[in-house]
Scaffold this active site. Structure first.
Site, mmCIF file in Angstrom:
data_model
loop_
_atom_site.group_PDB
_atom_site.id
_atom_site.type_symbol
_atom_site.label_atom_id
_atom_site.label_comp_id
_atom_site.label_asym_id
_atom_site.label_seq_id
_atom_site.Cartn_x
_atom_site.Cartn_y
_atom_site.Cartn_z
ATOM 1 N N ASP A 6 0.749 10.543 4.186
ATOM 2 C CA ASP A 6 -0.038 9.429 4.734
ATOM 3 C C ASP A 6 -1.473 9.931 4.856
ATOM 4 O O ASP A 6 -1.741 11.127 4.671
ATOM 5 C CB ASP A 6 0.521 9.036 6.114
ATOM 6 C CG ASP A 6 -0.275 7.926 6.784
ATOM 7 O OD1 ASP A 6 -0.649 6.967 6.082
ATOM 8 O OD2 ASP A 6 -0.549 8.012 7.994
ATOM 9 N N SER A 7 -2.368 9.040 5.220
ATOM 10 C CA SER A 7 -3.756 9.458 5.467
ATOM 11 C C SER A 7 -3.846 10.353 6.706
ATOM 12 O O SER A 7 -4.825 11.076 6.865
ATOM 13 C CB SER A 7 -4.639 8.223 5.659
ATOM 14 O OG SER A 7 -4.133 7.439 6.721
ATOM 15 N N CYS A 69 2.653 5.144 3.814
ATOM 16 C CA CYS A 69 1.366 4.488 4.076
ATOM 17 C C CYS A 69 1.308 3.192 3.280
ATOM 18 O O CYS A 69 1.425 3.219 2.044
ATOM 19 C CB CYS A 69 0.252 5.440 3.647
ATOM 20 S SG CYS A 69 -1.396 4.744 3.752
ATOM 21 N N ASN A 70 1.133 2.091 3.958
ATOM 22 C CA ASN A 70 1.041 0.797 3.269
ATOM 23 C C ASN A 70 -0.203 0.730 2.378
ATOM 24 O O ASN A 70 -0.162 0.176 1.282
ATOM 25 C CB ASN A 70 0.937 -0.340 4.299
ATOM 26 C CG ASN A 70 2.187 -0.494 5.128
ATOM 27 O OD1 ASN A 70 3.021 -1.343 4.839
ATOM 28 N ND2 ASN A 70 2.337 0.313 6.161
ATOM 29 N N THR A 71 -1.305 1.302 2.866
ATOM 30 C CA THR A 71 -2.576 1.219 2.135
ATOM 31 C C THR A 71 -2.479 1.998 0.822
ATOM 32 O O THR A 71 -2.919 1.517 -0.233
ATOM 33 C CB THR A 71 -3.712 1.784 3.019
ATOM 34 O OG1 THR A 71 -3.652 1.141 4.298
ATOM 35 C CG2 THR A 71 -5.059 1.538 2.402
ATOM 36 N N CYS A 180 0.892 -1.379 8.682
ATOM 37 C CA CYS A 180 0.237 -0.059 8.601
ATOM 38 C C CYS A 180 1.086 0.880 9.445
ATOM 39 O O CYS A 180 1.436 0.532 10.584
ATOM 40 C CB CYS A 180 -1.191 -0.138 9.148
ATOM 41 S SG CYS A 180 -1.966 1.478 9.419
ATOM 42 N N THR A 181 1.410 2.044 8.894
ATOM 43 C CA THR A 181 2.344 2.922 9.601
ATOM 44 C C THR A 181 1.751 3.476 10.904
ATOM 45 O O THR A 181 2.485 3.831 11.817
ATOM 46 C CB THR A 181 2.812 4.070 8.691
ATOM 47 O OG1 THR A 181 1.663 4.741 8.141
ATOM 48 C CG2 THR A 181 3.669 3.552 7.560
ATOM 49 N N HIS A 182 0.422 3.528 10.992
ATOM 50 C CA HIS A 182 -0.198 3.954 12.257
ATOM 51 C C HIS A 182 0.136 2.982 13.391
ATOM 52 O O HIS A 182 0.193 3.379 14.554
ATOM 53 C CB HIS A 182 -1.726 4.018 12.119
ATOM 54 C CG HIS A 182 -2.247 5.249 11.466
ATOM 55 N ND1 HIS A 182 -2.145 5.483 10.113
ATOM 56 C CD2 HIS A 182 -2.896 6.337 11.979
ATOM 57 C CE1 HIS A 182 -2.713 6.641 9.825
ATOM 58 N NE2 HIS A 182 -3.180 7.183 10.942
HETATM 59 N N1 DGL Z 1 -1.220 4.570 7.728
HETATM 60 C C1 DGL Z 1 -1.861 3.836 6.729
HETATM 61 C C2 DGL Z 1 -1.140 2.542 6.371
HETATM 62 O O1 DGL Z 1 0.053 2.482 6.506
HETATM 63 C C3 DGL Z 1 -3.343 3.795 6.583
HETATM 64 C C4 DGL Z 1 -4.249 3.945 7.748
HETATM 65 C C5 DGL Z 1 -5.642 4.307 7.264
HETATM 66 O O2 DGL Z 1 -5.806 5.442 6.851
HETATM 67 O O3 DGL Z 1 -6.524 3.429 7.249
HETATM 68 O O4 DGL Z 1 -1.721 1.609 5.913
#
Ligand code: DGL
Length: 256
Positions: A6-7, A69-71, A180-182
């Protein structure tokens, strides 16, 4: 070994579900903390990062990759699959389908980063899986960064969460998809605002089940966990108790 990335910290919510589903598998988690957040980056920048991380994890011995990570999935899962045709790649996409199946009001909302919100992949997901449900897309700039900084109790975040969620509820959304996983780590804050007016939809368990289906022999490892980060790796370890993931820390201790 299964590579998960992930990021930053967000993918740890997926990693926790993966470890529950595959307790004997070996995992290597990579947080791209030198480049977080992805949500404000261009598709090309995100693709470059995803391909570089994929190379790194495969060179390190990973035989299955989970894009937690969705992004990153929206921008680059196809490019990653093309770069590693022999390696199964599991992506994470917003739970539009389960939300659309369960909604009573016929209206659902998806919370996502700016990059995911404007992606063609999200548009296609909605076209293919929303059925008759109406989908409200809410970009949430800054939320992932708050999680990354472990500012989960920041009053300014609470104000912004309320400002974004209330209008969705007023429009009748009864399923709120965490795109978003966050945002999984913001579930307590979101639930405080939502109460019983809607339900949160998180796909971490579904992603874990899909990974288990593809894992084969990778399910039978030694239960090892490694955490890596492109910047400040010590913060990743330190974040675990704060994110209620102490059990992952315990596993690091045991395994190495
Ligand atoms: N965790 C990420 C997601 O699922 C991206 C968050 C980010 O880096 O902007 O989209």
């Amino acid at each position: 070994m299964i590579g998960v990335f992930d990021s930053g910290l967000g993918g740890l919510s997926v990693l926790a579900a993966l470890i529950d589903a595959l307790p004997r598998a070996d995992f290597s988690y990579y947080a791209d903390t030198a480049h977080v957040p992805y949500g404000s980056k261009s598709e090309e920048q995100i693709q470059d990062r995803v391909l570089a991380i994929g190379e790194h994890l495969v060179a390190d011995g990973c035989k299955l990759l989970v894009v937690a990570c969705n992004t990153a999935t929206a921008a680059a899962v196809q490019a990653l699959r093309a770069a590693h045709p022999g390696i199964p790649v599991v992506g994470v996409e917003p739970g539009i389908k389960p939300a659309a199946q369960d909604t009573r009001s016929g209206r659902i909302a998806v919370l996502a980063t700016e990059a995911t919100a404007r992606s063609a992949r999200l548009r296609h997901l909605i076209r293919d899986h929303a059925g008759r449900a109406d989908v409200l897309i809410e970009p949430c700039p800054g939320w992932a960064t708050h999680v990354e900084m472990l500012q989960l109790d920041d009053p300014a975040l609470a104000v912004d969460v309320r400002a974004r969620i209330e209008p969705l509820l007023e429009q009748g959304a009864d399923r709120i998809v965490l795109g978003c996983t966050h945002y999984s780590f913001l579930a307590p804050l979101l639930t405080e605002v939502i109460g019983t007016r809607a339900q949160l939809v998180d796909v971490a368990d579904a992603v874990a089940r899909q990974t288990r289906r593809l894992a084969g022999d990778l399910a039978h490892g030694t239960g090892r966990l490694q955490l890596h980060a492109s910047a400040h790796p010590e913060r990743l370890h330190a974040a675990l108790p704060r994110l209620n993931l102490g059990r992952l820390a315990a596993r690091l201790g045991q395994a190495q």
